[in-house]
Design a protein around this motif. Structure first.
Motif, mmCIF file in Angstrom:
data_model
loop_
_atom_site.group_PDB
_atom_site.id
_atom_site.type_symbol
_atom_site.label_atom_id
_atom_site.label_comp_id
_atom_site.label_asym_id
_atom_site.label_seq_id
_atom_site.Cartn_x
_atom_site.Cartn_y
_atom_site.Cartn_z
ATOM 1 N N THR A 307 -6.659 5.245 -2.163
ATOM 2 C CA THR A 307 -7.633 4.144 -2.161
ATOM 3 C C THR A 307 -7.180 2.970 -3.022
ATOM 4 O O THR A 307 -7.335 1.811 -2.633
ATOM 5 N N ASP A 308 -6.579 3.245 -4.182
ATOM 6 C CA ASP A 308 -6.220 2.172 -5.101
ATOM 7 C C ASP A 308 -4.915 1.470 -4.740
ATOM 8 O O ASP A 308 -4.803 0.243 -4.882
ATOM 9 N N PHE A 309 -3.917 2.220 -4.287
ATOM 10 C CA PHE A 309 -2.607 1.624 -4.023
ATOM 11 C C PHE A 309 -2.369 1.321 -2.543
ATOM 12 O O PHE A 309 -1.537 0.477 -2.207
ATOM 13 N N TYR A 310 -3.086 2.037 -1.654
ATOM 14 C CA TYR A 310 -2.860 1.837 -0.223
ATOM 15 C C TYR A 310 -4.111 1.349 0.509
ATOM 16 O O TYR A 310 -4.068 1.145 1.730
ATOM 17 N N TYR A 364 9.872 8.638 -7.276
ATOM 18 C CA TYR A 364 10.750 7.453 -7.336
ATOM 19 C C TYR A 364 10.489 6.528 -6.154
ATOM 20 O O TYR A 364 10.387 5.305 -6.317
ATOM 21 N N LEU A 365 10.362 7.106 -4.956
ATOM 22 C CA LEU A 365 10.096 6.295 -3.763
ATOM 23 C C LEU A 365 8.738 5.612 -3.858
ATOM 24 O O LEU A 365 8.574 4.458 -3.433
ATOM 25 N N PHE A 366 7.754 6.305 -4.427
ATOM 26 C CA PHE A 366 6.442 5.697 -4.640
ATOM 27 C C PHE A 366 6.558 4.537 -5.628
ATOM 28 O O PHE A 366 5.984 3.457 -5.415
ATOM 29 N N TRP A 367 7.292 4.750 -6.692
ATOM 30 C CA TRP A 367 7.481 3.704 -7.717
ATOM 31 C C TRP A 367 8.122 2.456 -7.117
ATOM 32 O O TRP A 367 7.708 1.332 -7.402
ATOM 33 N N ARG A 368 9.111 2.667 -6.249
ATOM 34 C CA ARG A 368 9.812 1.533 -5.641
ATOM 35 C C ARG A 368 9.016 0.906 -4.502
ATOM 36 O O ARG A 368 9.441 -0.094 -3.920
ATOM 37 N N THR A 372 4.872 4.033 3.127
ATOM 38 C CA THR A 372 3.511 3.783 3.577
ATOM 39 C C THR A 372 2.640 4.979 3.187
ATOM 40 O O THR A 372 3.151 6.012 2.734
ATOM 41 N N ALA A 373 1.342 4.850 3.362
ATOM 42 C CA ALA A 373 0.441 5.962 3.039
ATOM 43 C C ALA A 373 0.782 7.188 3.881
ATOM 44 O O ALA A 373 0.755 8.324 3.391
#
Length: 483
Positions: A307-310, A364-368, A372-373
């Motif tokens: 909800t917050d990031f995507y 790491y992939l989330f950080w970069r 997508t969700a």
């Protein structure tokens, strides 16, 4: 512990019995399937409760009766976890004293009454009390059920069966996700009624299982340890009949020699746990804390990430939980047999290490911000394919590597510490990290979880017991053993 039939009879006050060997040599039968269904539902119920609790949080905040704040939603989750910890310790102690069957019936009744009562909550404090007792029932179930399953399932498949049953948590999670999608849809039903009906799902399942459990006998291993040999003989004979096996008293099966006693003093339990089997306690503690932090930190905050990031709508969260749950269930189902063939030590270390490394890569992939969700959900499904087998093996380890007289309390102790540390600290820390709005901060939290899993892998590789396909009595000598 197990030895060939001696030529002389046992000493006065000592019983010599082949009951453990008779249980371990049995082929798989409808009785064992009943054990898996009737007792394994505990994890389905827990998965259902955890998922529903997260899914209905929005409805609880919007409820014209309850009007929960974010802090009160968090307190409700904490009440459930606190109840689970206290229930595990209290009912675990009773399970070793009063027997497995009495407690897996009592704990299910506690759960049934409490989760049904939750649907009638009229204010914050009534909801908190009912969630606390729901947690108590589930925590008590873990100790009574794990003990019973270990003591009834043949040694050659004990690992796979235990992993699959623990992994069935995610069947409950999937049921909770689907139930939430339907019951919280304003187009289908009034959300104020929907969240109340959601808690009846667990109660309805529990009623069915309560009937099935009446056919599950007391653990013969517990009975012989308490001098109730005739009852144990009758139960084993009935199980053998259902499996199509005939026991000949002249068979030279390994005997177990015991000096029965009604109660095992707690001081002896603590001495065994922290002195005699200190390396095993280290393994159990590291595995339980690492998996609890790993799971609770990520799963309990998964909806917040979406909800917050995507910007995923809250009513759509259930669709993302379904593939996540599928990976979690398929891991133990597919990998579980390797714990009985390749071996406990190798597989525990491997699944914990892979979980830590895959979490690092996904974080790491989330950080970069390259996922997508949907892609993030796919990555989590792969990570938890291995992590679910790892987490299930933690429960397997603590339930098979300690003596029968203290098995339930040992499970309770490690479950309580793991849930208390990982279940409380993990979601709290990740909630705070998510609130920063920084992907880098969340990634740092993922690295902490990965480090715990890798540390547990190293400890398991060094100290885990090779318990595969071995009788419980040879893994952990009973405290009342006479030889």
């Amino acid at each position: 512990m197990a030895e060939p039939v001696p030529s002389a009879g046992p000493a006065p006050g000592v019983i010599a019995t082949a009951i453990p060997a008779r249980l371990d040599r049995l082929p798989w039968s409808p009785f064992h399937t009943l054990v898996v269904v009737a007792l394994g539902v505990t994890w389905i119920l827990d998965g259902l409760e955890v998922t529903l609790a997260g899914s209905v949080s929005g409805a609880l905040k919007d409820s014209p009766v309850l009007r929960f704040s974010n802090a009160e939603v968090g307190m409700a989750g904490a009440a459930y976890l606190a109840g689970a910890v206290i229930g595990a310790l209290f009912f675990g102690w009773l399970t070793d004293r009063l027997g497995r069957k009495k407690l897996f019936t009592l704990t299910l009744l506690v759960y049934l009454a409490a989760t049904a009562a939750t649907a009638f909550s009229w204010n914050f404090w009534s909801f908190i009390v009912f969630r606390f007792f729901t947690g108590m029932g589930i925590g008590g179930e873990y100790t009574a059920i794990n003990s019973t399953i270990q003591e009834l399932v043949p040694a050659r498949v004990r690992g796979w069966v235990d992993l699959v049953i623990n992994g069935s948590f995610w069947i409950g999670a999937a049921l909770g996700a689907v139930g939430a999608i339907v019951l919280l849809d304003p187009a289908v039903i009034d959300p104020e009624i929907g969240w109340r009906l959601a808690f009846f799902i667990g109660a309805a399942l529990g009623l069915i299982i309560l009937v099935l459990r009446q056919w599950i006998p007391e653990s013969p291993r517990w009975l012989i340890g308490h001098g109730r040999t005739q009852e144990a003989e009758a139960i084993v004979a009935a199980i053998e009949a259902r499996a199509g096996v005939t026991y000949d008293p002249g068979e030279r099966l390994p005997l177990t020699h015991l000096r029965p006693r009604a109660v095992t003093p707690l001081r002896e339990v603590f001495h065994v746990l922290f002195v005699v089997h200190r390396p095993r306690a280290l393994v159990g503690l590291s595995l339980m804390v690492a998996q609890a932090f790993f799971y609770n930190a990520i799963f309990f905050t998964y909806a917040l990430i979406l909800t917050d990031f995507y910007k995923v709508p809250s009513q759509s969260i259930g669709w993302f939980i379904l593939p996540f749950a599928a990976g979690n269930f398929l891991g133990p189902l597919i990998l579980g047999r390797l714990f009985d063939t390749v071996g406990r030590r190798t597989m525990i270390a491997a699944t914990y290490a892979l979980s830590g490394l895959l979490l690092t890569g996904t974080g790491y992939l989330f950080w970069r911000d390259v996922l997508t969700a949907q892609q993030l959900t796919l990555c989590w499904s792969v990570v938890f394919f291995f992590a679910s087998a790892a987490a299930s093996s933690a429960y397997l380890t603590v339930s098979e590597t300690f003596p029968v007289e203290m098995r339930a309390l040992a499970i309770a102790a490690f479950y309580a510490v793991g849930t208390g540390v990982g279940g409380v600290a993990g979601p709290w820390l990740f909630g705070a990290l998510i609130d920063t709005g920084s992907r880098g901060s969340v990634f740092a939290g993922y690295l902490l979880g990965a480090a715990l899993m890798l540390a547990a892998a190293v400890i398991a590789a060094r100290f885990a017991i090779p318990a595969e396909r071995r009788p419980l009595e040879s893994i952990a000598r009973p405290l009342n053993a006479a030889d």
